[in-house]
Design a protein around this motif. Structure first.
Motif, mmCIF file in Angstrom:
data_model
loop_
_atom_site.group_PDB
_atom_site.id
_atom_site.type_symbol
_atom_site.label_atom_id
_atom_site.label_comp_id
_atom_site.label_asym_id
_atom_site.label_seq_id
_atom_site.Cartn_x
_atom_site.Cartn_y
_atom_site.Cartn_z
ATOM 1 N N MET A 286 46.678 38.104 51.211
ATOM 2 C CA MET A 286 45.446 37.345 51.426
ATOM 3 C C MET A 286 45.714 35.855 51.606
ATOM 4 N N GLY A 287 46.980 35.451 51.430
ATOM 5 C CA GLY A 287 47.348 34.050 51.607
ATOM 6 C C GLY A 287 47.559 33.296 50.322
ATOM 7 N N TYR A 288 47.422 33.971 49.179
ATOM 8 C CA TYR A 288 47.594 33.305 47.888
ATOM 9 C C TYR A 288 49.057 33.355 47.473
ATOM 10 N N LYS B 141 50.092 46.331 42.891
ATOM 11 C CA LYS B 141 49.255 46.406 44.093
ATOM 12 C C LYS B 141 48.397 45.150 44.228
ATOM 13 N N ARG B 142 47.851 44.696 43.113
ATOM 14 C CA ARG B 142 46.980 43.516 43.167
ATOM 15 C C ARG B 142 47.773 42.274 43.575
ATOM 16 N N ARG B 143 48.979 42.137 43.036
ATOM 17 C CA ARG B 143 49.819 40.997 43.406
ATOM 18 C C ARG B 143 50.198 41.068 44.881
ATOM 19 N N PHE B 144 50.549 42.246 45.344
ATOM 20 C CA PHE B 144 50.900 42.446 46.750
ATOM 21 C C PHE B 144 49.712 42.083 47.635
ATOM 22 N N PHE C 116 57.340 52.832 48.300
ATOM 23 C CA PHE C 116 55.957 53.014 48.716
ATOM 24 C C PHE C 116 55.179 53.781 47.648
ATOM 25 N N HIS C 117 55.789 54.852 47.177
ATOM 26 C CA HIS C 117 55.145 55.717 46.190
ATOM 27 C C HIS C 117 54.835 54.930 44.908
ATOM 28 N N ALA C 118 55.792 54.115 44.465
ATOM 29 C CA ALA C 118 55.604 53.347 43.239
ATOM 30 C C ALA C 118 54.541 52.266 43.419
ATOM 31 N N LEU C 119 54.614 51.539 44.547
ATOM 32 C CA LEU C 119 53.657 50.465 44.784
ATOM 33 C C LEU C 119 52.235 51.002 44.817
ATOM 34 N N ASP C 120 52.067 52.191 45.377
ATOM 35 C CA ASP C 120 50.733 52.761 45.494
ATOM 36 C C ASP C 120 50.143 53.152 44.146
ATOM 37 N N ARG C 121 50.985 53.275 43.127
ATOM 38 C CA ARG C 121 50.510 53.782 41.832
ATOM 39 C C ARG C 121 50.529 52.762 40.705
ATOM 40 N N LEU D 231 45.431 50.140 49.730
ATOM 41 C CA LEU D 231 44.826 49.022 49.002
ATOM 42 C C LEU D 231 43.322 49.031 49.236
ATOM 43 N N ASP D 232 42.563 48.950 48.154
ATOM 44 C CA ASP D 232 41.108 48.911 48.227
ATOM 45 C C ASP D 232 40.649 47.668 47.458
ATOM 46 N N ALA D 233 40.025 46.732 48.160
ATOM 47 C CA ALA D 233 39.658 45.463 47.529
ATOM 48 C C ALA D 233 38.733 45.665 46.334
ATOM 49 N N ALA D 234 37.748 46.535 46.485
ATOM 50 C CA ALA D 234 36.800 46.758 45.390
ATOM 51 C C ALA D 234 37.508 47.325 44.165
#
Length: 403
Positions: A390-392, A382-385, A372-377, A92-95
């Motif tokens: 982040m607490g949302y 990924k954004r929802r995860f 894992f493979h699917a979530l990463d792509r 996960l990369d925030a930017a």
């Protein structure tokens, strides 16, 4: 000397202090009972505990005037999650996701000192310290609490009693509230290490069949380390010298950050889950570890407890604005309702992840790797995860919302 309060918070730890600060200026008579006398810890410790603050927590602590330049936190800009022996990893990369940093890492000492400074600035807060709750008597309009202050005792009344006194909560037990407990048969070593390569804002969560390992970015090449081991091995690992301990860490974590050196002092902490059977009673509410103590996986414990405190402060401020009763059954029911989704999701997530990642069943390992493979792509997933981490999740307290 005042003996009657609108709100009495028992427990001056991170969550209890945060609640007292959040109620500052609300027009309520608030007291904070702390078992130890307040004392700033000005001496850095090489083995101090480090907290991963979720974005919601950071937003709220900044809005409350707790965090400023005197309590610098290290941003978490990237998260890397993997499982030894499985293929695939989640990066996960925030930017890249169009988000601010996921959170930040701050030594618990620094947060404690920042809370003390902010508490000193609370205009109307009554601080009772050192004061330990030793008796509770519930009534229709007030709860009477007996406090031991040195060799003497003091009785105070409150329209709302808040139990923020930790996992072995006296307040929870005094009200006869039961708790479900689960021993993970694991112990965690919490320390710091120096990394050969800077983490550059990356936090790592590495799962193994012996338990998870977390590495958190601090300044420069310093990192916070949480190493979980089976409880049966805790004494052996605790007896290892620095070199042998780092060998265990490398065997479990790998070499993504290069060679580790200079580990801090360490001792094992047994890991267990506790869920109070209910979080309210007549004129009582439990927050933080008194309400739920979770596995440190994902660093959700303090963040979850802080969201308890922030939600309660919102409800109390709204009630005070209409001259409402801070201990009203309707207010407490609303608190339970607002916290239910977040509490259930976060405690279940931590518990389910520990069990899922520790399972060696071959078909499950394959499904886990595919997941894992699917979530990463999948970007939206990924954004929802990331946002949930982040607490949302659930009914987010207003102070924690993105600014």
């Amino acid at each position: 000397m005042r003996e009657t309060f609108d709100v009495l918070v028992v427990g001056g730890g991170l969550v209890g202090a945060s609640l007292a600060i959040a109620l500052d200026g609300a027009g309520l008579a608030v007291a904070l009972a702390e078992s130890a006398a307040p004392r700033a810890d000005l001496q850095p410790s090489y083995d101090e505990r480090n907290l991963a603050l979720a974005r919601v927590s950071l937003n709220a602590l900044e809005a409350l005037g707790v965090l400023d330049a005197s309590a610098p936190a290290t941003p978490i800009r990237r998260i890397h999650v993997s499982r030894r022996g499985d293929f695939g990893a989640v990066r996960l990369d925030a930017a890249e996701l169009g988000l601010p940093p996921f959170g930040a890492v701050l030594p618990a000492r620094e947060l404690g000192n920042a809370l003390l400074r902010r508490l000193d600035g609370c205009a109307s807060l009554v601080r009772l310290a050192p004061a330990q709750a030793v008796g509770v008597e519930a009534g229709d309009e007030f709860v009477t609490v007996e406090l031991r202050v040195g060799d003497a005792t003091r009785r105070v009344r409150t329209r709302l009693l808040v139990g923020a006194d930790g996992t072995e909560s006296f307040v929870r037990n005094a009200f006869g509230i039961g708790a479900e407990r689960h021993d993970y048969a694991q112990s965690a070593f919490v320390t710091t290490v120096t990394t050969e390569r800077p983490l550059d804002g990356t936090a790592y969560e590495r799962f193994t069949d012996s338990g998870p390992v977390a590495l958190l970015p601090l300044g420069e090449r310093r990192a916070g380390l949480v190493l979980s081991v089976p409880s049966a091995e805790a004494a052996r690992v605790a007896a290892l010298d620095d070199a042998a301990f780092l060998d265990v860490v490398h065997e479990r974590f790998g070499w993504r950050a290069g060679r580790f050196s200079r580990p801090g002092k360490r001792k094992p902490y047994p890991l267990a889950r506790l869920l109070a059977s209910r979080t309210t009673a007549s004129r009582l509410v439990l927050v933080g570890n008194a309400a739920q103590t979770v596995h440190p996986l994902g660093a959700q414990g303090f963040n979850l407890g802080l969201r308890d405190a922030l939600t309660l402060s919102e409800l109390l401020r709204a009630a005070q604005a209409t001259a409402g009763d801070p201990g009203a059954a309707e207010l407490l029911a609303r608190h339970v309702e607002r916290r239910a989704g977040d509490r259930a999701a976060t405690t279940s997530f931590s518990d389910d992840l520990v069990r899922l990642m520790g399972n060696e069943f071959a078909p499950l390992r394959l499904l886990r790797s595919i997941g894992f493979h699917a979530l990463d792509r999948i970007g939206p997933l990924k954004r929802r995860f990331a946002l949930r981490g982040m607490g949302y999740r659930g009914d987010v307290p207003a102070l924690g919302l993105l600014r």
